[in-house]
Structures are given as structure tokens and as C-alpha cells.
Design a protein around this motif. Structure first.
Motif, short mmCIF file in Angstrom:
data_model
loop_
_atom_site.label_atom_id
_atom_site.label_comp_id
_atom_site.label_asym_id
_atom_site.label_seq_id
_atom_site.Cartn_x
_atom_site.Cartn_y
_atom_site.Cartn_z
N PRO A 198 62.24 12.10 52.00
CA PRO A 198 62.63 13.14 52.95
C PRO A 198 62.21 12.78 54.37
N VAL A 199 63.03 13.17 55.34
CA VAL A 199 62.66 12.95 56.74
C VAL A 199 61.44 13.81 57.07
N PRO A 200 60.60 13.36 57.98
CA PRO A 200 59.37 14.10 58.31
C PRO A 200 59.61 15.49 58.89
N ILE A 201 60.76 15.70 59.55
CA ILE A 201 61.06 16.99 60.16
C ILE A 201 62.38 17.51 59.59
N PRO A 202 62.36 18.61 58.86
CA PRO A 202 63.63 19.16 58.33
C PRO A 202 64.56 19.53 59.48
N LEU A 203 65.84 19.21 59.32
CA LEU A 203 66.80 19.50 60.39
C LEU A 203 66.90 21.00 60.64
N GLU A 204 66.75 21.80 59.60
CA GLU A 204 66.80 23.26 59.77
C GLU A 204 65.74 23.74 60.74
N SER A 205 64.57 23.12 60.71
CA SER A 205 63.49 23.49 61.61
C SER A 205 63.85 23.21 63.06
N SER A 206 64.55 22.10 63.30
CA SER A 206 64.95 21.75 64.66
C SER A 206 65.98 22.73 65.21
N VAL A 207 66.84 23.23 64.33
CA VAL A 207 67.80 24.27 64.74
C VAL A 207 67.06 25.56 65.07
N GLN A 208 66.07 25.91 64.24
CA GLN A 208 65.29 27.12 64.48
C GLN A 208 64.53 27.03 65.80
N ALA A 209 64.06 25.85 66.16
CA ALA A 209 63.34 25.68 67.42
C ALA A 209 64.24 26.01 68.61
N VAL A 210 65.48 25.54 68.56
CA VAL A 210 66.43 25.84 69.64
C VAL A 210 66.77 27.33 69.64
N ARG A 211 66.94 27.91 68.45
CA ARG A 211 67.23 29.34 68.36
C ARG A 211 66.12 30.16 69.03
N LEU A 212 64.89 29.77 68.77
CA LEU A 212 63.75 30.49 69.35
C LEU A 212 63.64 30.23 70.85
N GLY A 213 63.90 28.99 71.27
CA GLY A 213 63.87 28.66 72.68
C GLY A 213 64.92 29.44 73.47
N CYS A 214 66.11 29.56 72.91
CA CYS A 214 67.18 30.32 73.58
C CYS A 214 66.82 31.80 73.69
N ALA A 215 66.19 32.35 72.65
CA ALA A 215 65.79 33.74 72.68
C ALA A 215 64.73 33.98 73.75
N LEU A 216 63.78 33.06 73.87
CA LEU A 216 62.75 33.17 74.91
C LEU A 216 63.36 33.07 76.30
N GLN A 217 64.31 32.16 76.48
CA GLN A 217 64.97 32.01 77.77
C GLN A 217 65.70 33.30 78.14
N GLU A 218 66.39 33.88 77.16
CA GLU A 218 67.10 35.14 77.40
C GLU A 218 66.13 36.26 77.75
N ALA A 219 65.03 36.34 77.01
CA ALA A 219 64.05 37.39 77.27
C ALA A 219 63.47 37.26 78.67
N MET A 220 63.26 36.02 79.12
CA MET A 220 62.73 35.80 80.47
C MET A 220 63.72 36.25 81.54
N ILE A 221 64.98 35.88 81.38
CA ILE A 221 65.99 36.19 82.40
C ILE A 221 66.32 37.68 82.42
N THR A 222 66.44 38.30 81.25
CA THR A 222 66.81 39.72 81.19
C THR A 222 65.62 40.64 81.38
N GLU A 223 64.42 40.07 81.25
CA GLU A 223 63.18 40.85 81.32
C GLU A 223 63.15 41.93 80.24
N LYS A 224 63.71 41.59 79.08
CA LYS A 224 63.73 42.51 77.96
C LYS A 224 63.19 41.83 76.70
N LYS A 225 62.38 42.54 75.95
CA LYS A 225 61.86 42.04 74.69
C LYS A 225 62.98 42.06 73.65
#
Length: 355
Positions: free
Chosen positions: A313-340
């Protein structure tokens, strides 16, 4: 008897592409760099001078490189905008893929790479998050898994880049996905690794400022940002990202558990030397990301090669890398909209008013 070696090609020969190419050409015993590609004439000239004498074929076209005889794996170090497209093309050509982070700045596009990889389960497809290959982070993770600090409850992690007086990252913000997707993505990946890939996000909140580059605001970005992620498991991750450190690269992490805590690089240092002079006692620190993590990139290359050759198995599951971007995008949106932003146990977004 000849030892089997992985036949590798590198796409993109910019700052990171050159490093990957030289690692696979000279420092990965179980791999041979056989081909590289770049649409940039300056990068091609560098490859002709530096790599062709080693027997590496240089291509202007990525598609042509994919057809190189015997090619088995591709390292994608091109601009982020084509990471997903080139990954999918390589998968469809039956090549293993090691892609620079992130797969894309879009969650939907990341998921398209994941779907392509699922259709070829025999292939090794991995997004390279370099800190998972750093000796100190690996040691901290082992200690945590051994129960040294009890149950990990809070992770605080930061990526703080040295100030670039040219303001390069202002124009780069048009394509980077923002400070959380580009800069803090490593810290987000660490949270998923240390707190558990199965950890379900309950809420995200973020705020940011433009302390030195107000022009970032027209690209919905900031030069300093703080993000907080709450998990349904009762754990918290805190991220700080900055692009204005004066002294150099400051990437640190703290994992707080119920029976202790672990810290990584909490007092950055280039080496064990302290300078004693008229300014006092001080030490130098790494100036840029690669100064700090060069050995990790080499470990990444060797581990990826072993995964391909040994069918592990690869050391980093690809699903985890997708989840990282999903979380990063949510944080970026929360910062710009100033909404939780809130999520249910299944990862679906909730309107705050329904809680």
C-alpha cells in the motif's frame, strides 16, 4: 542477476520538478529516471544539460513522455492547475502516479482523480505530503501510536513561510486555492494523520488578515490566517499559516494528549550550532521549505518506489489527500465569508440555523 528498477518519468521541471528529477536520477537506488517533460524552454534546456548525459530522454510534450518505452511511473510536479489532468492521463495509460500536493484546488476535481484510481486498483497513486516522510514527524507518530501521550486531543500546527519581498504570492493567489489550500494543507494533512483518517469534521472556523499584501484581498486570500477545526470525536485542530516570517521557515507542530504532549520543531534550527556574539546567543534556521524537508522528499521517493515494486500500500491513502483539500476549501470559505461551517457525522454540510 539484474535488479528490477522502477522506470520513472517526471512531468514539470520547475523548482520542485528539478528536485524530484535529481532524486530519482541519483539518489533512489531502486529507480531509474528515464524521461522528463516540460512545456517551458528554459526548463528543457536545463534538462538537456543536466539529465540527458545521464541517459534521460527529454520531452516537450507530457503525452509523448507517457508513451516512452518501458515507462512505469510518473512524478507530477507541474503547475497545480494540471495536476489532476496529468494524473488521470497517467492512470489511464496504466502508470503509477506520485503527484505533488494538492491534487487540485477543487474538491470535485480531486474526486475525479480518486475515481480514476479506483478503476485501476493495481496502480499506486499517491499525493505527496512531505511531512509524513520526515523522520521527526514519523517518530512523533510512532510515539503517539504507542500510547506515550494517551489519546491525542488537540493538534496545533503551523506553516510559516519566509517573507518574499517580491510579492510573488500575490499573483500566485490567482491559482493557489488560497492560504489554507496551498500553505496550510500540510498541517491539515498532519491533523488527519495524527487524529485519525476516520475523524469526522463537526465544524470549521477561520479568520485572516492582510498584514503586508492588501492586494491579496482581490483574490479572496490573506497573508496570515488562523483556522480551527472541531471533530465529532471531541478533538480539535488549530492551524496558523503565514507568508511573512522575517527569519526564515517556521513549521512547527504540537500534539496534546490526555497523558502528555509531543512537539516537532518547536524551536526551529538549521543544525545544532549556536552562535555566541555581540548580539547574544542565537541559531540559524532553515530559510525555505526544502531546506527543512529535503530528506523527507528523498524518503518519499524511496517509499513510493518500494510500494510500486513490492506491491505494498502507498504510505498516504489517496482518499486522505482528497479530504485534506475538502477541509482546506472549507477553511478558506469560512475565512472569506466570516461564517462558521457545520457538518453532520456523514460529512454533509448543515445550516447553522438547523442546529
Amino acid at each position: 542477476m539484474a535488479v528490477k528498477k522502477l522506470q520513472v518519468g517526471v512531468a514539470g521541471l520547475g523548482r520542485m520538478g528539478k528536485r524530484h528529477a535529481l532524486n530519482f536520477a541519483e539518489r533512489v537506488p531502486r529507480a531509474d529516471l528515464v524521461a522528463v517533460s516540460s512545456p517551458d524552454e528554459n526548463e528543457l534546456q536545463w534538462a538537456r544539460e543536466r539529465l540527458e548525459p545521464l541517459g534521460v530522454t527529454v520531452y516537450k510534450s507530457y503525452d509523448d513522455m507517457l508513451n516512452h518505452p518501458g515507462l512505469e511511473a510518473v512524478v507530477i510536479a507541474s503547475v497545480t492547475a494540471v495536476h489532476a489532468e496529468q494524473s488521470i492521463k497517467a492512470i489511464e495509460k496504466d502508470k503509477h502516479v506520485l503527484c505533488e500536493k494538492p491534487l487540485s484546488t477543487s474538491v470535485e476535481v480531486c474526486e475525479s482523480v480518486l475515481e480514476a484510481a479506483k478503476k485501476k486498483p493495481h496502480l499506486k497513486v499517491m499525493c505527496g505530503f512531505s511531512r509524513r516522510f520526515d523522520a521527526s514527524y514519523r517518530d512523533a507518530h510512532r510515539k503517539m501510536q504507542d500510547g506515550l501521550i494517551g489519546r491525542p486531543s488537540v493538534l496545533r500546527s503551523q506553516t510559516c513561510d519566509k517573507l518574499d519581498p517580491t510579492g510573488f504570492f500575490v499573483q500566485y493567489a490567482q491559482f493557489s486555492g488560497g492560504i489554507f489550500v496551498d500553505c496550510a494543507i500540510h498541517d491539515i494533512d498532519l491533523a488527519l494523520w495524527f487524529l485519525g483518517e476516520e475523524a469526522k469534521v463537526k465544524s470549521v472556523a477561520a479568520m485572516g488578515i492582510t498584514a503586508i499584501q492588501p492586494d491579496l484581498r482581490k483574490y479572496s486570500d490573506r497573508d496570515n490566517a488562523v483556522g480551527i477545526v472541531e471533530f465529532h470525536s471531541g478533538q480539535i485542530a488549530y492551524f496558523y499559516a503565514s507568508r511573512m516570517m522575517a527569519s526564515g521557515q517556521e513549521d512547527t507542530t504540537e500534539i496534546v494528549g490526555t497523558a502528555g504532549k509531543l512537539t516537532v520543531n518547536i524551536a526551529p534550527a538549521m543544525n545544532a550550532v549556536n552562535i555566541h556574539d555581540s548580539m547574544g546567543i542565537r541559531r540559524e534556521i532553515p530559510q525555505h521549505y526544502y531546506d527543512r524537508f529535503e530528506p523527507a522528499f528523498l524518503t518519499e521517493a524511496n517509499d513510493f518506489t518500494a510500494s510500486c515494486l513490492d506491491d505494498t500500500p502507498v504510505p498516504i491513502p489517496l482518499e486522505s489527500s482528497v479530504q485534506a483539500v475538502r477541509l482546506g476549501c472549507a477553511l478558506q470559505e469560512a475565512m472569506i465569508t466570516e461564517k462558521k461551517i457545520f457538518f453532520d457525522q456523514d460529512g454533509n454540510r448543515l445550516d447553522k440555523a438547523t442546529l
